[in-house]
Scaffold this active site. Structure first.
Site, PDB file in Angstrom:
ATOM      1  N   LYS A 288       0.854  -1.196   0.000  1.00  0.00           N
ATOM      2  CA  LYS A 288       0.000   0.000   0.000  1.00  0.00           C
ATOM      3  C   LYS A 288       0.882   1.235   0.000  1.00  0.00           C
ATOM      4  CE  LYS A 288      -3.765  -1.859   2.852  1.00  0.00           C
ATOM      5  NZ  LYS A 288      -4.886  -1.761   1.909  1.00  0.00           N
ATOM      6  N   ARG A 363      -9.776 -11.884   2.666  1.00  0.00           N
ATOM      7  CA  ARG A 363     -10.614 -12.991   2.181  1.00  0.00           C
ATOM      8  C   ARG A 363      -9.886 -14.323   2.250  1.00  0.00           C
ATOM      9  NH1 ARG A 363     -11.440  -9.957  -3.449  1.00  0.00           N
ATOM     10  NH2 ARG A 363     -11.149  -8.242  -2.015  1.00  0.00           N
TER      11      ARG A 363
HETATM   12  N1  BES Z   1      -7.815  -3.894   4.790  1.00  0.00           N
HETATM   13  C1  BES Z   1      -8.089  -3.526   3.463  1.00  0.00           C
HETATM   14  C2  BES Z   1      -9.412  -2.809   3.280  1.00  0.00           C
HETATM   15  C3  BES Z   1      -9.598  -1.500   4.009  1.00  0.00           C
HETATM   16  C4  BES Z   1      -9.478  -0.332   3.323  1.00  0.00           C
HETATM   17  C5  BES Z   1      -9.949  -1.461   5.329  1.00  0.00           C
HETATM   18  C6  BES Z   1      -9.678   0.871   3.963  1.00  0.00           C
HETATM   19  C7  BES Z   1     -10.154  -0.259   5.984  1.00  0.00           C
HETATM   20  C8  BES Z   1     -10.024   0.910   5.298  1.00  0.00           C
HETATM   21  C9  BES Z   1      -8.101  -4.768   2.572  1.00  0.00           C
HETATM   22  O1  BES Z   1      -7.273  -5.788   2.960  1.00  0.00           O
HETATM   23  C10 BES Z   1      -7.675  -4.350   1.216  1.00  0.00           C
HETATM   24  O2  BES Z   1      -6.557  -3.959   1.075  1.00  0.00           O
HETATM   25  N2  BES Z   1      -8.561  -4.469   0.239  1.00  0.00           N
HETATM   26  C11 BES Z   1      -8.258  -4.131  -1.093  1.00  0.00           C
HETATM   27  C12 BES Z   1      -8.805  -5.207  -1.991  1.00  0.00           C
HETATM   28  C13 BES Z   1      -8.356  -5.107  -3.411  1.00  0.00           C
HETATM   29  C14 BES Z   1      -6.855  -5.334  -3.513  1.00  0.00           C
HETATM   30  C15 BES Z   1      -9.108  -6.118  -4.220  1.00  0.00           C
HETATM   31  C16 BES Z   1      -8.899  -2.792  -1.419  1.00  0.00           C
HETATM   32  O3  BES Z   1      -9.987  -2.524  -0.940  1.00  0.00           O
HETATM   33  O4  BES Z   1      -8.268  -2.010  -2.111  1.00  0.00           O
HETATM   34 MN    MN Z   2      -5.305  -5.549   2.212  1.00  0.00          MN
END
Ligand code: BES
Ligand code: MN
Ligand code: ZN
Length: 507
Positions: A288, A363
């Protein structure tokens, strides 16, 4: 209070309950406290919240104060008024009883938050809630809002001793409320604040093992069983999703099983709650960007905190319901042997996943937990997870995104419980078409869909690991706030605890 009574009369009634706030202490006081009249006590000691349908001249307030209030409230649109005199504080809220109960409760919770701030600004220690309506639940809602708003997370900030909130007790002056309701409120507030603590704790303090251990402590205190699987056990069980996410980490993963099975439970088969326990999410090799999105990622175990602390509340309140909670936990890091985009992972259920994005890690760990849940032949399984930014983008912080295969009756209860505690659910479609977006050329599924419907494709991915009535709740929006929202303080909100408790009360 019947018409014609004065505050002095009211003061002669018994004061029920002391609801303590940020101290996790619980005491009930049903004895008549020192005689209080408003003229006297408010001037000298008390902070007061008055809940009423109409403010009138019947009170023994000093004339000037009374006149001022009556005058100010003459404005039809003015529904609340706070008044300070001689360093003391009275807050009045005029309620419209024709409104729906859920709305009124939320109005009182929110007003409670304002009151908590004012009392603390006054360095007050206690607040008396007088309720002139014939709706005792309004006192409870106000108390809940005050208690939740009084939360602080300053344990790592010794210099903040002076900023510590002074409010300690909320006294509901209403003998119509039974002690059980009061005790229940104490429990659920306590559990919510515990969840906030867990979410606010950074990963260098709370790794997967520490998270599991905190559940162990809660189990001991509240009376439910807690078993913790370590990495070796997770390997033996071939929980491939959890191991894949953990591969880039130095810390071991954990899998926690909590079970509360009271005698005389209303359900034959357990309800199973599953919480995402990613104690920190860097995104893994699909890193990230920081500071935009990584800074807050200690909150990625908010689902785990919600289910664990809900168990705590359920057991402590001795609800007659058999509940199991499962928490797969690990951090998600790019170190050492981190799983690489393109890897194919064999999950606990034997199916394969092409991991195209290591940031879609939630997931992966939830999938193994959902498969594990099958052995309980559960009545219903609900998972709660900070799963997708897409959920937050769609509805913001004002509720959670929900979807699933639970039957109509179950869904009704789920939705209604959310409304009751104002942890609302926006239900998304769960059409099979979305599953097509998760098809992989080389494995049974891939772990990301396309740019569209990100929270639904995540839910559809998870559904493949279920064979029971299932509901998925994505709390990526409301779990962690960058600014205070009424009684939800900045940072971890403890979202989901009050919802699960309410639902388990209603099943
Ligand atoms: N933990 C994150 C989602 C999240 C985002 C939680 C903002 C709280 C605040 C999750 O693991 C994630 O990174 N999801 C990705 C999924 C994508 C790569 C398909 C996302 O939402 O970008
Ligand atoms: Mn994530
Ligand atoms: Zn995550």
């Amino acid at each position: 209070m019947t018409k014609g009574k004065t505050f002095s009369d009211l003061s002669k009634t018994n004061y029920l309950l002391i609801l303590t706030t940020n101290k996790y202490i619980y005491r009930i006081n049903t004895k008549c406290m020192t005689k209080i009249t408003l003229n006297n006590k408010i001037k000298t000691q008390s902070h007061v919240l008055l809940i009423t349908e109409k403010f009138n001249n019947e009170f023994e307030l000093p004339e000037k104060v009374n006149d001022y209030i009556v005058n100010a409230l003459n404005d039809k649109d003015k529904k609340t008024l706070s008044y300070n005199y001689i360093g003391k504080y009275i807050s009045i809220i005029i309620v419209d009883k024709s409104k729906e109960e859920t709305q009124l409760n939320e109005q009182l919770r929110r007003h409670g938050a304002t009151v908590a701030d004012a009392i603390n600004a006054h360095k007050g220690k206690e607040i008396y809630i007088y309720n002139q309506t014939n709706a005792p639940h309004l006192s409870l809602a106000a108390a809940e809002g005050i208690a939740l708003a009084n939360y602080q997370f300053i344990k790592h900030k010794p210099s903040a001793a002076k900023q510590k909130n002074t409010l300690e007790s909320i006294i509901i002056a209403n003998t119509k409320i039974d002690t059980e309701k009061i005790s229940e409120l104490n429990i659920v507030v306590d559990a919510t604040l515990k969840a906030r603590d867990l979410v606010n704790e950074p990963v260098n303090v709370l790794n997967a093992t520490a998270l599991a251990n905190s559940f162990k402590h809660m189990g001991k205190e509240a009376g439910f069983d807690v078993e913790i699987y370590n990495k070796k056990k997770i390997q033996q069980l071939k929980m491939g999703g959890i191991l894949a996410v953990n591969a880039g980490s130095v810390d071991e993963p954990t899998f926690t099983i909590m079970e509360y099975k009271p005698k005389g439970a209303v359900n034959k088969h357990p309800y199973v709650l599953v919480g995402k326990g990613v104690v920190y999410d860097t995104g893994g090799l699909s890193l990230k960007p920081t500071p935009n999105s990584m800074d807050l990622m200690k909150c990625d175990m908010a689902g785990a905190a919600a289910v664990g602390c809900a168990m705590y509340a359920i057991a402590k309140a001795k609800l007659k319901v058999h509940v199991v909670a499962l928490v797969p936990a690990t951090d998600n890091r790019p170190g050492f042997n981190a799983f690489a985009p393109g890897d194919v992972i064999t999950m606990m259920d034997g199916s394969t996943v092409e991991m195209l994005n290591s940031d879609a890690e939630g997931r992966m760990i939830l999938a193994d937990a959902l498969h594990f849940a099958k052995k309980y032949k559960p009545e219903l399984v609900i998972d709660m997870a900070t799963l997708t930014g897409a959920a937050a983008a769609a509805i913001g912080t004002f509720g959670m995104v929900g979807m699933g295969t639970a039957d109509k009756k179950q869904k009704e209860k789920i939705i209604q419980s959310g409304l009751n505690v104002h942890e609302r659910i926006a239900e998304f479609p769960f059409w099979d078409d979305y599953s097509d977006l998760m098809k992989s050329d080389i494995a049974d599924q891939k772990n990301i869909g396309g740019p569209a419907a990100g929270s639904i494709t995540a839910g559809k991915f998870l559904q493949k690991f279920t064979d029971y009535p299932y509901y998925h709740l994505d709390i990526a929006g409301p779990a962690f706030l960058s600014a205070k929202d009424n009684y939800k303080t900045k940072g971890g909100t403890g979202y989901g605890v009050r919802f699960f408790f309410e639902l388990m009360k209603n099943v």
